[in-house]
Design a protein around this motif. Structure first.
Motif, PDB file in Angstrom:
ATOM      1  N   PHE A   5     -22.863   0.180 -29.849  1.00 24.69           N
ATOM      2  CA  PHE A   5     -23.401  -0.775 -28.966  1.00 24.69           C
ATOM      3  C   PHE A   5     -24.792  -0.565 -28.734  1.00 24.69           C
ATOM      4  CE2 PHE A   5     -19.011  -0.919 -28.553  1.00 24.69           C
ATOM      5  CZ  PHE A   5     -18.657  -2.325 -28.145  1.00 24.69           C
ATOM      6  N   THR A   8     -25.566  -3.548 -23.701  1.00 28.83           N
ATOM      7  CA  THR A   8     -24.342  -3.619 -22.923  1.00 28.83           C
ATOM      8  C   THR A   8     -24.569  -4.405 -21.727  1.00 28.83           C
ATOM      9  OG1 THR A   8     -24.360  -1.406 -21.985  1.00 28.83           O
ATOM     10  CG2 THR A   8     -23.149  -1.594 -24.258  1.00 28.83           C
ATOM     11  N   ILE A 266     -12.462  -2.779 -25.320  1.00 30.29           N
ATOM     12  CA  ILE A 266     -13.926  -2.200 -24.889  1.00 30.29           C
ATOM     13  C   ILE A 266     -14.737  -3.165 -24.182  1.00 30.29           C
ATOM     14  CG2 ILE A 266     -16.363  -1.194 -25.600  1.00 30.29           C
ATOM     15  CD1 ILE A 266     -14.899  -0.625 -28.581  1.00 30.29           C
ATOM     16  N   THR A 268     -17.732  -4.613 -22.159  1.00 29.96           N
ATOM     17  CA  THR A 268     -19.055  -4.649 -22.288  1.00 29.96           C
ATOM     18  C   THR A 268     -19.734  -5.834 -21.561  1.00 29.96           C
ATOM     19  OG1 THR A 268     -21.032  -4.616 -24.086  1.00 29.96           O
ATOM     20  CG2 THR A 268     -19.456  -6.128 -24.397  1.00 29.96           C
ATOM     21  N   ALA A 296     -18.362   0.435 -22.618  1.00 31.69           N
ATOM     22  CA  ALA A 296     -19.337   0.751 -23.700  1.00 31.69           C
ATOM     23  C   ALA A 296     -20.617   1.093 -22.850  1.00 31.69           C
ATOM     24  CB  ALA A 296     -19.875  -0.428 -24.478  1.00 31.69           C
ATOM     25  N   LYS A 311     -14.258   7.555 -29.312  1.00 29.40           N
ATOM     26  CA  LYS A 311     -15.786   7.316 -28.883  1.00 29.40           C
ATOM     27  C   LYS A 311     -16.473   8.620 -29.204  1.00 29.40           C
ATOM     28  CE  LYS A 311     -18.044   5.952 -24.911  1.00 29.40           C
ATOM     29  NZ  LYS A 311     -18.130   5.492 -23.417  1.00 29.40           N
TER      30      LYS A 311
END
Length: 312
Positions: A5, A8, A266, A268, A296, A311
């Motif tokens: 990422f 974000t 996830i 974001t 994220a 992660k």
């Protein structure tokens, strides 16, 4: 496969988060990187990573809001300066072509590579021997798309004992069989790859959704996905407000992942009003609905290995 990422945040950059951009790193699979959206200063974010711009050969744009596209001109120009010569494909709304060509023209930027533009429409927007990418329209305040990236099934492992029984000499023919191609021996005998390979390995699926309020299309794109990337611009206390702005809450994202029977979620596109403690709360709330939920941060790196998301 890795997801990194690069931004974000939602709407505008903050001290903690840049605006949206996600790198799908397919280096082990096909030696390339795909970007999903390219918000302002994406190229600055890339400087903090191991990403080489010349390895980026596809960019998928979800919609035309500035926090998702303002980084395109700078990134495209820098890709030239950094030795990028291979063609680049940009998939997105028709206006992306006008935006890129105008900024390149007015800034007198010289590109050392050609750009191929693909206007996104519902259905298959890209396919090769390794991947297929589907797009569907979401529900935002302007046209916005979600993308579903499916890796095609991989050939099984070569069963050497069976190969040897067929009298196949070691060398290039082994590679042909391992790639799933039938071969013909010198005596004319045909050896079918299916007879000397284990069962095919199912490829992974990653769904990356643009800005959207809660909608069935998000569920359809996320069906059985290994990873779903979903916006969480608002929290569960502001569901109606989120919908009025064409956005989703953290718990709505979790419900999408649950209904789609996805494996991982996830979050974001997080509002700047959320502080660190708020992010922990958002994740905890989401996990009551969908346990395998992550949030994220900028530069966060997620790796899918043997169907397990880690992660870094």
């Amino acid at each position: 496969m890795q997801l990194q990422f690069l931004g974000t945040g939602a709407g505008m950059p903050s001290k903690e988060r840049n605006v949206t951009s996600i790198a799908l790193k397919l280096l082990d699979e096909i030696g390339s990187i795909w970007l999903f959206d390219c918000g302002e200063a994406t190229q600055h974010q890339i400087l903090q990573t191991a990403i080489k711009p010349r390895r980026v050969d596809k960019i998928f744009i979800t919609h035309m809001h500035g926090d998702h596209i303002y980084g395109l001109p700078g990134f495209l120009g820098s890709r030239s300066f950094l030795g990028g010569e291979s063609p680049l494909t940009i998939v997105g709304p028709a206006e992306v072509k006008d935006f890129v060509e105008a900024t390149i023209r007015y800034s007198k930027t010289h590109l050392t590579y050609p750009i191929h533009f693909v206007e996104v429409q519902e259905g298959v927007v890209y396919e090769d021997e390794h991947f297929i990418v589907h797009a569907k329209k979401l529900q935002h305040v302007i046209d916005c798309f979600g993308y579903r990236v499916e890796q095609k099934d991989l050939p099984g492992q070569l069963l050497v004992d069976k190969v040897q029984k067929f009298g196949v000499p070691r060398g290039p023919l082994y590679r042909e069989l391992k790639s799933g191609r039938d071969i013909t021996l010198e005596d004319g005998a045909i050896v079918r790859a299916a007879d000397v390979l284990s069962e095919a390995k199912k490829g992974f699926t990653v769904t990356i959704l643009g800005d959207t309020k809660y909608c069935n299309t998000s569920i359809e794109l996320s069906k059985e996905a290994d990873i779903v990337v979903h916006e969480a611009t608002f929290d569960s206390s502001t569901t109606d407000l989120a919908a009025s702005y064409g956005h989703s809450t953290n718990t709505e994202a979790a419900s999408i992942a649950k209904l789609a029977n996805a494996k991982n979620l996830i979050l974001t596109h997080l509002s700047a009003r959320f502080l660190k403690a708020d992010i922990e709360r958002l994740v905890n709330e989401s996990q009551t609905i969908f346990p395998s939920t992550f949030a994220a941060d900028d530069f966060a790196l997620f790796e899918l290995k043997n169907s397990t998301l880690m992660k870094q």
